[in-house]
Design an enzyme around this catalytic site. Sequence first.
Site, PDB file in Angstrom:
ATOM      1  N   ASN A  13     -43.945 -45.210  17.207  1.00 47.00           N
ATOM      2  CA  ASN A  13     -43.404 -43.875  16.949  1.00 47.00           C
ATOM      3  C   ASN A  13     -41.946 -44.036  16.536  1.00 47.00           C
ATOM      4  O   ASN A  13     -41.083 -44.301  17.372  1.00 47.00           O
ATOM      5  CB  ASN A  13     -43.532 -43.028  18.232  1.00 47.00           C
ATOM      6  CG  ASN A  13     -42.876 -41.666  18.097  1.00 47.00           C
ATOM      7  OD1 ASN A  13     -42.458 -41.272  17.015  1.00 47.00           O
ATOM      8  ND2 ASN A  13     -42.775 -40.948  19.208  1.00 47.00           N
ATOM      9  N   TRP A  14     -41.700 -43.879  15.246  1.00 45.71           N
ATOM     10  CA  TRP A  14     -40.341 -44.110  14.727  1.00 45.71           C
ATOM     11  C   TRP A  14     -39.407 -42.950  15.047  1.00 45.71           C
ATOM     12  O   TRP A  14     -38.206 -43.024  14.776  1.00 45.71           O
ATOM     13  CB  TRP A  14     -40.387 -44.328  13.208  1.00 45.71           C
ATOM     14  CG  TRP A  14     -41.082 -45.602  12.792  1.00 45.71           C
ATOM     15  CD1 TRP A  14     -41.696 -46.516  13.610  1.00 45.71           C
ATOM     16  CD2 TRP A  14     -41.234 -46.105  11.464  1.00 45.71           C
ATOM     17  NE1 TRP A  14     -42.217 -47.552  12.865  1.00 45.71           N
ATOM     18  CE2 TRP A  14     -41.946 -47.315  11.543  1.00 45.71           C
ATOM     19  CE3 TRP A  14     -40.837 -45.638  10.202  1.00 45.71           C
ATOM     20  CZ2 TRP A  14     -42.273 -48.078  10.403  1.00 45.71           C
ATOM     21  CZ3 TRP A  14     -41.161 -46.389   9.081  1.00 45.71           C
ATOM     22  CH2 TRP A  14     -41.869 -47.605   9.180  1.00 45.71           C
ATOM     23  N   LYS A  15     -39.932 -41.860  15.553  1.00 49.31           N
ATOM     24  CA  LYS A  15     -39.128 -40.667  15.861  1.00 49.31           C
ATOM     25  C   LYS A  15     -38.281 -40.295  14.633  1.00 49.31           C
ATOM     26  O   LYS A  15     -38.742 -40.497  13.507  1.00 49.31           O
ATOM     27  CB  LYS A  15     -38.290 -40.895  17.123  1.00 49.31           C
ATOM     28  CG  LYS A  15     -39.189 -41.357  18.293  1.00 49.31           C
ATOM     29  CD  LYS A  15     -38.529 -41.330  19.629  1.00 49.31           C
ATOM     30  CE  LYS A  15     -39.525 -41.805  20.689  1.00 49.31           C
ATOM     31  NZ  LYS A  15     -38.985 -41.769  22.045  1.00 49.31           N
ATOM     32  N   HIS A  98     -45.823 -34.732  22.610  1.00 52.04           N
ATOM     33  CA  HIS A  98     -44.801 -35.702  23.037  1.00 52.04           C
ATOM     34  C   HIS A  98     -43.758 -34.968  23.895  1.00 52.04           C
ATOM     35  O   HIS A  98     -43.416 -33.813  23.623  1.00 52.04           O
ATOM     36  CB  HIS A  98     -44.129 -36.330  21.814  1.00 52.04           C
ATOM     37  CG  HIS A  98     -43.307 -37.531  22.177  1.00 52.04           C
ATOM     38  ND1 HIS A  98     -42.066 -37.412  22.764  1.00 52.04           N
ATOM     39  CD2 HIS A  98     -43.557 -38.847  22.094  1.00 52.04           C
ATOM     40  CE1 HIS A  98     -41.586 -38.630  23.000  1.00 52.04           C
ATOM     41  NE2 HIS A  98     -42.474 -39.520  22.598  1.00 52.04           N
ATOM     42  N   GLU A 100     -40.657 -35.127  24.006  1.00 51.71           N
ATOM     43  CA  GLU A 100     -39.489 -34.630  23.264  1.00 51.71           C
ATOM     44  C   GLU A 100     -39.799 -33.295  22.588  1.00 51.71           C
ATOM     45  O   GLU A 100     -38.937 -32.420  22.497  1.00 51.71           O
ATOM     46  CB  GLU A 100     -39.024 -35.696  22.254  1.00 51.71           C
ATOM     47  CG  GLU A 100     -38.351 -36.863  22.976  1.00 51.71           C
ATOM     48  CD  GLU A 100     -38.434 -38.209  22.275  1.00 51.71           C
ATOM     49  OE1 GLU A 100     -38.778 -38.261  21.083  1.00 51.71           O
ATOM     50  OE2 GLU A 100     -38.173 -39.226  22.948  1.00 51.71           O
ATOM     51  N   GLU A 170     -46.980 -41.278  29.142  1.00 47.53           N
ATOM     52  CA  GLU A 170     -45.568 -41.570  28.897  1.00 47.53           C
ATOM     53  C   GLU A 170     -44.716 -40.874  29.957  1.00 47.53           C
ATOM     54  O   GLU A 170     -44.355 -39.697  29.788  1.00 47.53           O
ATOM     55  CB  GLU A 170     -45.143 -41.062  27.510  1.00 47.53           C
ATOM     56  CG  GLU A 170     -45.822 -41.754  26.351  1.00 47.53           C
ATOM     57  CD  GLU A 170     -44.940 -41.769  25.102  1.00 47.53           C
ATOM     58  OE1 GLU A 170     -44.852 -42.831  24.489  1.00 47.53           O
ATOM     59  OE2 GLU A 170     -44.324 -40.744  24.767  1.00 47.53           O
ATOM     60  N   GLY A 176     -37.067 -44.407  26.496  1.00 45.77           N
ATOM     61  CA  GLY A 176     -35.732 -44.687  25.965  1.00 45.77           C
ATOM     62  C   GLY A 176     -34.706 -45.074  27.013  1.00 45.77           C
ATOM     63  O   GLY A 176     -33.508 -45.058  26.738  1.00 45.77           O
ATOM     64  N   SER A 215     -40.303 -47.456  27.133  1.00 40.55           N
ATOM     65  CA  SER A 215     -39.544 -48.706  27.209  1.00 40.55           C
ATOM     66  C   SER A 215     -40.419 -49.957  27.138  1.00 40.55           C
ATOM     67  O   SER A 215     -40.142 -50.963  27.803  1.00 40.55           O
ATOM     68  CB  SER A 215     -38.668 -48.722  28.473  1.00 40.55           C
ATOM     69  OG  SER A 215     -37.724 -47.671  28.438  1.00 40.55           O
ATOM     70  N   GLY A 236     -41.610 -46.683  21.156  1.00 40.81           N
ATOM     71  CA  GLY A 236     -40.526 -45.981  20.476  1.00 40.81           C
ATOM     72  C   GLY A 236     -39.528 -46.983  19.910  1.00 40.81           C
ATOM     73  O   GLY A 236     -39.756 -47.596  18.878  1.00 40.81           O
ATOM     74  N   GLY A 237     -38.426 -47.187  20.635  1.00 40.36           N
ATOM     75  CA  GLY A 237     -37.320 -48.036  20.171  1.00 40.36           C
ATOM     76  C   GLY A 237     -37.759 -49.376  19.600  1.00 40.36           C
ATOM     77  O   GLY A 237     -37.309 -49.777  18.522  1.00 40.36           O
TER      78      GLY A 237
HETATM   79  P1  13P Z   1     -39.320 -45.875  23.965  1.00 44.08           P
HETATM   80  O1  13P Z   1     -40.306 -47.002  23.675  1.00 44.08           O
HETATM   81  O2  13P Z   1     -38.104 -45.931  23.106  1.00 44.08           O
HETATM   82  O3  13P Z   1     -39.038 -45.763  25.422  1.00 44.08           O
HETATM   83  O4  13P Z   1     -40.056 -44.510  23.521  1.00 44.08           O
HETATM   84  C1  13P Z   1     -41.339 -44.276  23.971  1.00 44.08           C
HETATM   85  C2  13P Z   1     -41.881 -43.096  23.260  1.00 44.08           C
HETATM   86  O5  13P Z   1     -41.423 -41.983  23.442  1.00 44.08           O
HETATM   87  C3  13P Z   1     -42.992 -43.325  22.309  1.00 44.08           C
HETATM   88  O6  13P Z   1     -43.562 -42.121  21.914  1.00 44.08           O
END
Ligand code: 13P
Length: 260
Positions: A13-15, A98, A100, A170, A176, A215, A236-237
Amino acid sequence: MTVGERRWLIAGNWKMHTTYEEALELAGAIQQRCRSLPDVEVVLIPPFPWIVPLAERLRGSAIALGAQTCSAYDQGAYTGEVSARMIAPFCQYVIVGHSERRRLFAETDEVVAAKLRAALRYGLRPILCVGEDLEEREAGATLHVIEHQLRLACEALSLAECKRIIIAYEPVWAIGTGRPATPADAQSVAEWIRRWFVLRFGELDEQLRILYGGSVTAENARGFFEVPDIDGALVGGASLDAAQFCGIVEATRSAKARLE
Ligand code: 13P
């Protein structure tokens, strides 16, 4: 192959990251580096504007595409929205719910349920995110929160529809932060989620894929892939770095250990 013939799924997920050039470069690097492992489905989930060019770039490759959300509506006067119908020719997956989106954009469980149904109407596979925040965890309410999220999103679905869904556990406090859940904690929630679906949808249990997100890195991924109820990761990251992301894909090979 993972437990019960479930195929691994590693989704990045590149956000809201990457420029156009960075997106092309990252996708190209992942395509080159990630050895094609037949038991692993690799999915890139870029921002909306990069979906069409990446679909062209990745045509013929084993890498699939997903979107980060979709509208609850199919079409109409909804300025700024992108419908599942628009995404479907280019993507196989779409994230819904998600944390967010829930927190920063006020998506309620009802909206998440409507988006899930919209995704299913157009043949997309929804990746439904569920998870508790720190306060809820500390209050011992983790399963209560997840039950509520699952029930409102899924209770009206048919068995056939449920078979198309992927669940991502999640925990909000792990996203993050560099502080992932332990594989044992993630396993106990994933096992509970699988049981929840079995109680409602019977024969689904062996097919439902459950991902862990929060993470995940190339260094810690293996731990999550060695527990029986986790079938991959929503990253994510670490998905913004081709070496890290492909390291996570490679870590699925430890899966064999859990069958032996
Ligand atoms: P991180 O891997 O950066 O913690 O993000 C997880 C995430 O929200 C994937 O959707």
